[in-house]
Design an enzyme around this catalytic site. Structure first.
Site: not given
Ligand code: TEU
Length: 588
Positions: A55, A128, A230, A284, A359-360
């Site tokens: 998928d 997570d 998170d 985090e 992932h961010d």
């Molecule tokens: O990320 C929190 C956060 O600070 C993010 O917004 C990230 O730093 C961003 O790129 C700032 O510009 C956590 C998760 O890791 C992220 O994937 C999620 O999108 C976010 O929280 C909301 O759950």
């Protein structure tokens, strides 16, 4: 290669190196050994790892099919990004059922098989915890928004419109950067620090806290080994919602991370959940500073085990410009200061993490190394050496072991990430420079780190037989597991060696860290350990050849423990480093 021996009493090295580091906190934290301090954590973004059913989206069965690959890395813990039921407004960071598995990812039976497969291979599994907010499609929110008297009303933060618009709260993902969303059903606003589809949960409500703690115990009773939490610093709010206090000077993120009952709730979480299991917890740490870090992770506070900060990954951006890299790139001296500062924060109490990708974040080799063809591999290995020789738990992002780099999308239509898409719209609405924004996103955009994992040179890099949810980096034909497993000098095989290096040298976990040559703009050098058990790490962060003087007081007694080139040259105490060369060598 000439061996170089020069020994000057070690006290001179220590004295001199303290001159490099003003803090007195260079004592190694050997007091409190823990499995999660000694672990190497490998983060998997399930959506992009391996698709088993065609998928185009990765799934749990796909991960199961690759457990032997994961085992071959030598890592100890896998952190999986959210796998729970979600409409995927933010790719799983908007949960609609905390005890359900996202349908694209599979079933609870698949999860049970995955957990069993990991434990059989001696790999721990960390999930997570996304509990600052839920999805707007969670049953709790559907109930909460239905009426002001619904029993679930206070699971979220509502502001009755008859009191007027509440004080400004800034949103990370809203197209107007506004964290209050008006909802006509009950003529009220609800709070969302992230997107409108991610309403903030009301932790001030003990019923909500109990729901979260029960859910955590549900997963721990199934056998998981921990949670990454998170934006956990954001969970407590001053529910009178005052104007942003002046002392924060417009810095909403730090304000969000200093709510009135934050540590009461973390202590309660520890008491009700964490203390009942032999598990790890990592915050985090958005909005956390060196001044507040200890409040989360000092053992005697009985809250969490460790945290990750943002000072490093946010370094080198133009102030006031969204994730826009400095034109000349970041300054290594500043980079060294940040990571040395955070090392000293946890040198005596608490514990930290070290990461450059997740992932961010964009791919570390693009953001912090050099992904030009002639430097991508060596600079990737150099960064890997940094991550695996620092005093903190390494969090290593899937694909970085291959040297995967940014895909650098040209068009907004190629992006999937709500952060990029909504910020693009915000900038467009303001009539600002969308081209400059897209140019910056090529370097800093989150989707760069989310492109499908590159398994082999077959279609879609062997990730899927269908249409991948996000485009695959075209370099998959050469940058892939199959090619790199067969190449003894590949990034992948270097990563495996570096993991074993850390496992075989516990001073790389607990040993004292002393920064050397702090003002050198190309070389990041430090020692780990002390006395008779000391290791020197020398990293050339530049594309230039650099001669580096070994500090007096060091005797290089052995060939390198690891080297991302085939050799290195000593000329009477001067090491000639190749571009992005990394050397780890025992010294005395
Ligand atoms: O990320 C929190 C956060 O600070 C993010 O917004 C990230 O730093 C961003 O790129 C700032 O510009 C956590 C998760 O890791 C992220 O994937 C999620 O999108 C976010 O929280 C909301 O759950």
């Amino acid at each position: 290669m000439k061996k170089y021996f020069l020994s000057i009493p070690i006290f001179m090295l220590f004295f001199m190196s303290c001159a490099n580091k003003p803090t007195p906190q260079n004592v190694s934290d050997s007091a409190n050994h823990q499995w999660w301090k000694e672990a190497v954590v490998y983060q998997i973004y399930p959506r992009s790892f391996k698709d088993s059913d065609g998928d185009g989206v990765g799934d749990l069965k796909g991960i199961i099919s690759k457990l032997d690959y994961i085992k071959s890395l030598g890592i100890d813990v896998v952190w999986l990004n959210p796998i729970f039921s979600s409409p995927n407004a933010d790719n799983g960071y908007d949960i609609s059922d905390y005890k359900g598995i996202m349908k694209e990812f599979g079933t609870m039976q698949d999860f049970d098989a995955l957990l069993k497969g990991m434990h059989e291979r001696g790999i721990k599994l960390v999930l997570d915890l996304v509990a600052n907010h839920s999805s707007n499609e969670h049953e709790w929110f559907k109930q909460s928004r239905s009426s002001r008297t619904n029993p679930y009303r206070d699971y979220y933060h509502w502001w009755p419109a008859e009191k007027g618009k509440p004080a400004k709260r800034w949103s990370f993902f809203d197209v107007n950067a506004d964290a209050w969303m008006y909802d006509s059903t009950t003529n009220a606003y609800y709070l969302h620090y992230f997107s409108r589809r991610q309403p903030d949960l009301n932790w001030e409500n003990p019923k909500l806290r109990k729901e979260i703690f029960d859910m955590m115990n549900f997963w721990f009773d199934k056998g998981i080994d921990g949670f990454r939490m998170d934006v956990i610093p954001f969970i407590s709010k001053d529910t009178s919602f005052p104007e942003l206090p002046k002392e924060y000077n417009g810095d909403f993120v730090t304000y969000y991370a200093n709510g009135p009952h934050l540590h009461d709730y973390l202590k309660e979480m520890n008491k009700e959940v964490l203390s009942k299991h032999n598990v790890m917890s990592v915050a985090e740490g958005a909005g956390v500073t060196i001044e507040t870090a200890h409040n989360f992770v000092d053992e005697d506070r009985h809250e969490l085990n460790m945290l990750y900060h943002f000072d490093g990954v946010n370094y080198g951006y133009v102030p006031g410009k969204f994730k826009t890299p400095e034109p000349e790139g970041y300054k290594l001296v500043g980079f060294k200061e940040i990571y040395s500062k955070w090392d000293s924060v946890f040198a005596i109490k608490g514990w930290g993490t070290i990461y450059l990708g997740n992932h961010d974040q964009p791919r570390m080799v693009t953001r912090w190394g050099n992904d030009a063809p002639q430097f991508r591999e060596v600079s990737s290995k150099m960064l890997t050496t940094f991550l695996l020789t620092m005093r903190a738990t390494p969090y290593y992002y899937f694909g970085d072991e291959l040297g995967m780099n940014n895909i650098k999308f040209d068009k907004i239509e190629d992006y999937n990430d709500i952060e990029t898409i909504n910020h693009y719209q915000l900038i467009k609405n303001k009539g600002e420079d969308v081209k400059a924004f897209l140019d910056a996103q090529k370097i800093s955009g989150r989707d760069n780190g989310r492109t499908p994992f590159q398994w082999d040179a077959t279609a879609n890099a062997g990730f899927t037989t269908g249409k991948p949810w996000l485009k695959v980096n075209p370099n998959y034909t050469t940058v892939n597991v199959a090619a790199e497993e067969a190449d003894t000098s590949s990034c992948l095989n270097y990563f495996k060696k570096a993991v074993q290096l850390r496992k075989n040298n516990k001073i790389l976990v607990y040993g004292k860290y002393i920064l050397l040559d702090k003002y050198n703009e190309k070389i990041y050098a430090y020692t780990r350990g002390d006395g008779n058990d000391m290791i020197l790490v020398i990293l050339n962060f530049s594309k230039d050849k650099v001669d580096w003087h070994i500090p007096s007081g060091l005797s290089i007694v052995e060939t390198p423990l690891i080297n991302n080139y085939h050799s290195f040259v000593n000329n009477n105490g001067i090491i000639s480093l190749q571009p992005y060369q990394a050397i780890v060598i025992k010294v005395k």
